[in-house]
Scaffold this active site. Structure first.
Site, PDB file in Angstrom:
ATOM      1  N   HIS A  84      41.120  42.005  39.350  1.00 22.24           N
ATOM      2  CA  HIS A  84      40.051  42.958  39.217  1.00 22.24           C
ATOM      3  C   HIS A  84      38.971  42.692  40.396  1.00 22.24           C
ATOM      4  CE1 HIS A  84      36.384  45.209  38.077  1.00 22.24           C
ATOM      5  NE2 HIS A  84      37.152  46.111  37.120  1.00 22.24           N
ATOM      6  N   ASP A 115      43.350  47.850  31.532  1.00 19.04           N
ATOM      7  CA  ASP A 115      44.679  48.497  31.551  1.00 19.04           C
ATOM      8  C   ASP A 115      45.878  47.894  31.011  1.00 19.04           C
ATOM      9  OD1 ASP A 115      43.637  51.002  32.658  1.00 19.04           O
ATOM     10  OD2 ASP A 115      43.337  49.820  34.581  1.00 19.04           O
TER      11      ASP A 115
HETATM   12  C1  SDX Z   1      40.450  49.529  36.646  1.00 13.32           C
HETATM   13  O1  SDX Z   1      36.447  48.800  39.529  1.00 13.32           O
HETATM   14  C2  SDX Z   1      36.815  48.806  38.370  1.00 13.32           C
HETATM   15  O2  SDX Z   1      35.580  48.578  37.604  1.00 13.32           O
HETATM   16  C3  SDX Z   1      37.731  49.507  37.773  1.00 13.32           C
HETATM   17  C4  SDX Z   1      37.944  49.565  36.149  1.00 13.32           C
HETATM   18  C5  SDX Z   1      37.110  50.563  35.242  1.00 13.32           C
HETATM   19  O3  SDX Z   1      37.025  50.232  34.334  1.00 13.32           O
HETATM   20  O4  SDX Z   1      36.732  51.673  36.039  1.00 13.32           O
HETATM   21  O5  SDX Z   1      37.896  48.084  35.823  1.00 13.32           O
HETATM   22  C6  SDX Z   1      39.514  50.116  35.865  1.00 13.32           C
HETATM   23  O6  SDX Z   1      40.672  50.081  37.650  1.00 13.32           O
HETATM   24  C7  SDX Z   1      41.040  48.036  36.615  1.00 13.32           C
HETATM   25  C8  SDX Z   1      42.245  47.794  37.628  1.00 13.32           C
HETATM   26  C9  SDX Z   1      43.599  48.375  37.418  1.00 13.32           C
HETATM   27  N1  SDX Z   1      44.466  48.083  38.622  1.00 13.32           N
HETATM   28  C10 SDX Z   1      45.672  47.412  38.312  1.00 13.32           C
HETATM   29  O7  SDX Z   1      45.841  46.656  37.322  1.00 13.32           O
HETATM   30  C11 SDX Z   1      46.444  47.069  39.509  1.00 13.32           C
HETATM   31  C12 SDX Z   1      46.808  45.788  39.859  1.00 13.32           C
HETATM   32  N2  SDX Z   1      45.573  44.916  40.111  1.00 13.32           N
HETATM   33  C13 SDX Z   1      45.297  44.967  41.713  1.00 13.32           C
HETATM   34  O8  SDX Z   1      46.296  45.634  42.753  1.00 13.32           O
HETATM   35  C14 SDX Z   1      44.103  44.424  42.223  1.00 13.32           C
HETATM   36  O9  SDX Z   1      43.701  43.291  41.490  1.00 13.32           O
HETATM   37  C15 SDX Z   1      42.730  45.443  41.952  1.00 13.32           C
HETATM   38  C16 SDX Z   1      42.973  46.726  42.658  1.00 13.32           C
HETATM   39  C17 SDX Z   1      42.524  45.666  40.449  1.00 13.32           C
HETATM   40  C18 SDX Z   1      41.770  44.767  42.751  1.00 13.32           C
HETATM   41  O10 SDX Z   1      42.090  44.588  44.158  1.00 13.32           O
HETATM   42  P1  SDX Z   1      41.160  43.869  45.047  1.00 13.32           P
HETATM   43  O11 SDX Z   1      39.806  43.068  44.833  1.00 13.32           O
HETATM   44  O12 SDX Z   1      41.319  44.658  46.504  1.00 13.32           O
HETATM   45  O13 SDX Z   1      42.112  42.604  45.492  1.00 13.32           O
HETATM   46  P2  SDX Z   1      43.414  42.425  46.551  1.00 13.32           P
HETATM   47  O14 SDX Z   1      44.264  43.483  46.189  1.00 13.32           O
HETATM   48  O15 SDX Z   1      42.920  42.341  47.832  1.00 13.32           O
HETATM   49  O16 SDX Z   1      43.983  41.174  45.916  1.00 13.32           O
HETATM   50  C19 SDX Z   1      43.323  39.708  46.152  1.00 13.32           C
HETATM   51  C20 SDX Z   1      44.280  38.563  45.937  1.00 13.32           C
HETATM   52  C21 SDX Z   1      45.400  38.942  46.765  1.00 13.32           C
HETATM   53  O17 SDX Z   1      46.214  37.666  47.037  1.00 13.32           O
HETATM   54  P3  SDX Z   1      46.221  36.973  48.497  1.00 13.32           P
HETATM   55  O18 SDX Z   1      46.932  37.907  49.420  1.00 13.32           O
HETATM   56  O19 SDX Z   1      44.792  36.735  48.766  1.00 13.32           O
HETATM   57  O20 SDX Z   1      47.039  35.642  48.256  1.00 13.32           O
HETATM   58  O21 SDX Z   1      44.924  38.589  44.711  1.00 13.32           O
HETATM   59  C22 SDX Z   1      46.289  38.910  44.637  1.00 13.32           C
HETATM   60  C23 SDX Z   1      46.432  39.683  45.957  1.00 13.32           C
HETATM   61  O22 SDX Z   1      47.808  39.743  46.266  1.00 13.32           O
HETATM   62  N3  SDX Z   1      46.199  39.939  43.484  1.00 13.32           N
HETATM   63  C24 SDX Z   1      47.314  39.946  42.867  1.00 13.32           C
HETATM   64  C25 SDX Z   1      47.101  41.111  41.932  1.00 13.32           C
HETATM   65  N4  SDX Z   1      45.621  41.359  41.913  1.00 13.32           N
HETATM   66  C26 SDX Z   1      45.247  40.734  42.939  1.00 13.32           C
HETATM   67  N5  SDX Z   1      48.533  39.758  42.777  1.00 13.32           N
HETATM   68  C27 SDX Z   1      49.459  39.896  41.981  1.00 13.32           C
HETATM   69  N6  SDX Z   1      49.230  41.045  41.067  1.00 13.32           N
HETATM   70  C28 SDX Z   1      47.975  41.414  40.922  1.00 13.32           C
HETATM   71  N7  SDX Z   1      47.565  42.494  39.936  1.00 13.32           N
END
Ligand code: SDX
Length: 370
Positions: free
Chosen positions: A256, A307
């Site tokens: 998140h 989710d």
């Molecule tokens: C919702 O914003 C809100 O409030 C949203 C929400 C709401 O109620 O409205 O809470 C609802 O949208 C929940 C999120 C649903 N999305 C997912 O489940 C998709 C999977 N999650 C991600 O892609 C990610 O965690 C996000 C999109 C939710 C957040 O992304 P960020 O803050 O941009 O973080 P990032 O992608 O830059 O990741 C940072 C690090 C990376 O690693 P490094 O490159 O630094 O080593 O964390 C890793 C990412 O690769 N990472 C993940 C991951 N999420 C972050 N690695 C694997 N799987 C994941 N899910």
């Protein structure tokens, strides 16, 4: 000027609707745990719109208003009937909600009174649209909303034509409470940006639905179910998760932008997932989800978000997986409309800057010389 990628950490507005400070989610100052245990979705809708919990008579009036506005214009139902059978349900919802404006005589009335009436219509009609679409694509006639029941019960009834079990209504209602609002998430921000131009409420929620559709936001709940189905059985979990992480792929339903120590909504959905698994005599999805959570937390330090367990909850309610994100939209309509009303109250155009990274000092080259 230096850009902040994804606007991380940028405070873009003030808002008194919901807060996610220090990992605690509150709606109008009330903890989500308290609301999840005690409030109905309609109470939460009132709370988000009006800033306080309703009295019994205020709640009764809201129920009446929602009920009186839950039918969708016949032309809009005809429009849904014209969609190709394989239309993505979120695309259908986006187009249909946008079309509602065409049949609303108050669409361009920007008075606060007209805007709250439109918010009521939007909240009342979104679940009718999702259910109607789901039936029409299966070649069935849509079912008109019932009177005297909650949005959660009506939605399940309009999907199947049968009176849902009380436990299913309770689970759906709680899921709606948990998804209703979440500070300045991407879809809410999209709604606020749109209406900050003084565009209408329908344009605002249409932008929001488009933003929610993406798999990094609301679309993740469907993607979680795709993952669970791909894994299939608990003995395949470890190999699947490790492969995904080794390939640097995202595990849907984890991580998140704001919560780094876990999403406070996840525990409620996890509990529901377990209870519904027991009742439906199928613990497979819940058990696999728990295993995935343990692995992803241990290997990557990531926690499930809203989710993740909602996928197994909706599956236990026998809801097709491509309706999961539309259900998120049914709930979040309350938050979007609350934010739109708040934006209108104290509006300023939202217009940030970009850090320019293109070429400079380029001359125009006539077409014959390119
Ligand atoms: C919702 O914003 C809100 O409030 C949203 C929400 C709401 O109620 O409205 O809470 C609802 O949208 C929940 C999120 C649903 N999305 C997912 O489940 C998709 C999977 N999650 C991600 O892609 C990610 O965690 C996000 C999109 C939710 C957040 O992304 P960020 O803050 O941009 O973080 P990032 O992608 O830059 O990741 C940072 C690090 C990376 O690693 P490094 O490159 O630094 O080593 O964390 C890793 C990412 O690769 N990472 C993940 C991951 N999420 C972050 N690695 C694997 N799987 C994941 N899910």
């Amino acid at each position: 000027m230096t850009a902040t990628k994804g606007l991380e950490g940028i405070v873009a507005t003030t808002s008194s609707i919901s807060s996610i400070i220090d990992g605690t989610l509150t709606y109008r100052g009330i903890n989500i745990d308290d609301l999840a245990e005690n409030a109905t979705f309609e109470e939460v809708v009132y709370l988000l719109w009006y800033g306080k919990l309703p009295t019994q008579s205020e709640l009764d009036q809201l129920h009446k208003d929602l009920e009186a506005n839950s039918a969708v214009p016949e032309q809009v139902i005809d429009q849904i009937k014209s969609y190709p059978a394989d239309t993505n349900p979120m695309a259908a919802l986006r187009s249909t909600v946008s079309s509602l404006a065409l049949f609303d005589k108050e669409a361009n009335d920007m008075s606060p009174e007209a805007n709250i009436r439109k918010a009521i219509r939007l909240q009342a009609q979104t679940s009718t649209i999702v259910a109607a679409f789901a039936r029409i694509r299966e070649g069935k006639e849509p079912i008109s909303p019932k009177s005297g029941v909650s949005i959660a019960e009506n939605f399940l009834y309009m999907l199947t034509g049968e009176t849902p079990e009380p436990i299913a209504v309770e689970a759906m209602d709680k899921a709606l409470v948990l998804h209703a609002d979440h500070e300045l998430n991407a879809s809410t921000f999209a709604a606020r940006v749109t209406v900050a131009t003084l565009s209408d409420i329908y344009s605002g929620v249409t932008s929001a639905i488009g933003a929610l559709k993406g798999p990094l936001h609301g679309g993740a709940n469907e993607a979680v179910m795709v993952m669970l189905e791909e894994i299939g059985t608990p003995d395949q979990v470890e190999a699947y998760v490790k492969k995904k992480l080794d390939n640097k792929e995202k595990l849907m339903g984890f991580g998140h932008r704001v919560y780094k120590n876990g999403d406070p909504r996840a525990k409620h959905l996890m509990k529901m997932s377990k209870e519904l698994g027991k009742i439906t005599n199928n613990m497979n999805w819940y058990n696999m989800s728990v295993q995935i959570e343990e692995l992803v937390t241990n290997l990557k330090g990531l926690k499930p978000n809203v989710d993740f367990y909602s996928a197994s909850v909706y599956t236990s309610l026998k809801i097709p997986r491509d309706l999961f994100t539309p259900i998120f939209a049914i709930s979040r309509m309350s938050g979007w409309t609350a934010h739109i009303l708040e934006q209108y109250e104290n509006n300023r155009l939202i217009r940030p800057r970009a850090e320019y990274t293109g070429p400079s000092s380029q001359a125009y080259v006539p077409i014959e010389k390119r």
